[in-house]
Design a protein around this motif. Structure first.
Motif: not given
Length: 323
Positions: A107, A139-140, A169-170, A207-208
């Motif tokens: 990530i 991604d975040i 994305k997050y 998250v993920e």
């Protein structure tokens, strides 16, 4: 020379009462705020330059004219260098591979701290820094506190679009810092939420396959202990702690946290405070690992009041985390 030194020392001491006055009168006035920020920095470095010139003059006699010429050449160049370090945040990249690395996942985290939105914030410069962040395609995004300098009321520009146009994305998440507590805390929280940012106050985000623990600032004496928060997480997942003040790094090491992200220190911002701050924290800036606990302390996305940095730059941390 001695008279100049004495006068500058008096001006340096005058910073203390002026800072006290600022609490009431300077926060919302752009002109006065900028004056004070420049006054603090310039007075410091004229003071240090006079000491240096005094030492040089002791060994090699300098005429008053030479000292004036040196002052007028050195100081402007130095101030431009220090202002450039503050102006637009630079990107600092780290690749962190966690010990377990069992999920074989990656990530990309963009971490910033200490934005200090206020009447003095230059919207154009801030948007240039945010654009650099966006170009890293995180991604975040995690924000380590002090997004607001004092009160949402002081903020003159509209930053809603500036932050909302960044869509990782997050999502974007933040914790509170000591400066949010200096103003109207609940209204400051409302303002931060209006920017499209989710605030974590002793809360856990999943998250993920990652646990992200967002801690309330140490200013809140009722904030929960990290040991209490870790009881609520899935222990099989890697855990990130987001906390404004790096004093909590010791707590993260004790609780076997994988990664802690902090701000607050500004890396001391300029001499001699960088030396003082370095002694205050286990990690005062950058990446350090303690056992299996990785830590990153940001020098800050912007700065409090003073638009200069020496031995420090405004920064964006991009972390490629393998877990």
């Amino acid at each position: 020379m001695e008279r100049l030194f004495f006068l500058n020392f008096i001006f340096l001491l005058a910073i203390l009462p002026v800072l006290y006055i600022r609490r009431s009168y300077f926060r919302r006035n752009i002109f006065l705020g900028r004056f004070l920020g420049n006054y603090i920095f310039i007075t410091h470095y004229i003071f240090f330059l006079l000491i240096l010139l005094g030492v040089v003059n002791y060994f090699y006699s300098l005429s008053n004219l030479k000292m004036i010429i040196i002052t007028f050449i050195v100081l402007p160049i130095f101030f431009l260098y220090a202002y450039k370090n503050f102006l637009v945040a630079r990107v600092v990249k780290n690749m962190i591979i966690l010990k377990q690395n069992k999920n074989k996942k990656k990530i990309r985290i963009a971490f910033i701290s200490d934005v200090h939105l206020s009447a003095l914030t230059n919207k154009e410069n801030l948007e240039k820094s945010l654009e650099k962040l966006s170009e890293e395609f995180p991604d975040i995004i995690l924000i380590g506190g002090d997004l607001i300098d004092f009160s949402y009321k002081d903020i003159k520009s509209n930053f809603k679009e500036s932050f909302r146009r960044i869509t990782p994305k997050y999502g974007i998440y933040a914790v509170l810092g000591n400066h949010e507590y200096h103003g109207e805390i609940e209204r400051n929280i409302e303002y931060i939420k209006s920017l499209g940012i989710v605030i974590l106050r002793d809360e856990i985000l999943e998250v993920e396959g990652l646990n992200i623990i967002g801690r309330d600032d140490i200013t809140n004496k009722k904030r929960k202990k990290l040991a209490y928060l870790t009881k609520k997480i899935n222990q099989d997942r890697p855990t990130i702690v987001l906390d404004h003040n790096p004093n909590s790094i010791i707590e993260s090491i004790i609780n076997n946290i994988d990664l802690e992200l902090c701000g607050h220190t500004h890396r001391g911002q300029f001499f001699p405070y960088n030396l003082i701050v370095k002694k205050m924290y286990k990690n005062y800036h950058g990446y350090k690992k303690f056992g299996d606990t990785h830590t990153i302390v940001s020098a800050g996305f912007s700065s409090w009041l003073i638009p200069y940095r020496v031995n420090s730059t405004s920064e964006i941390n991009i972390i490629d985390l393998y877990y």
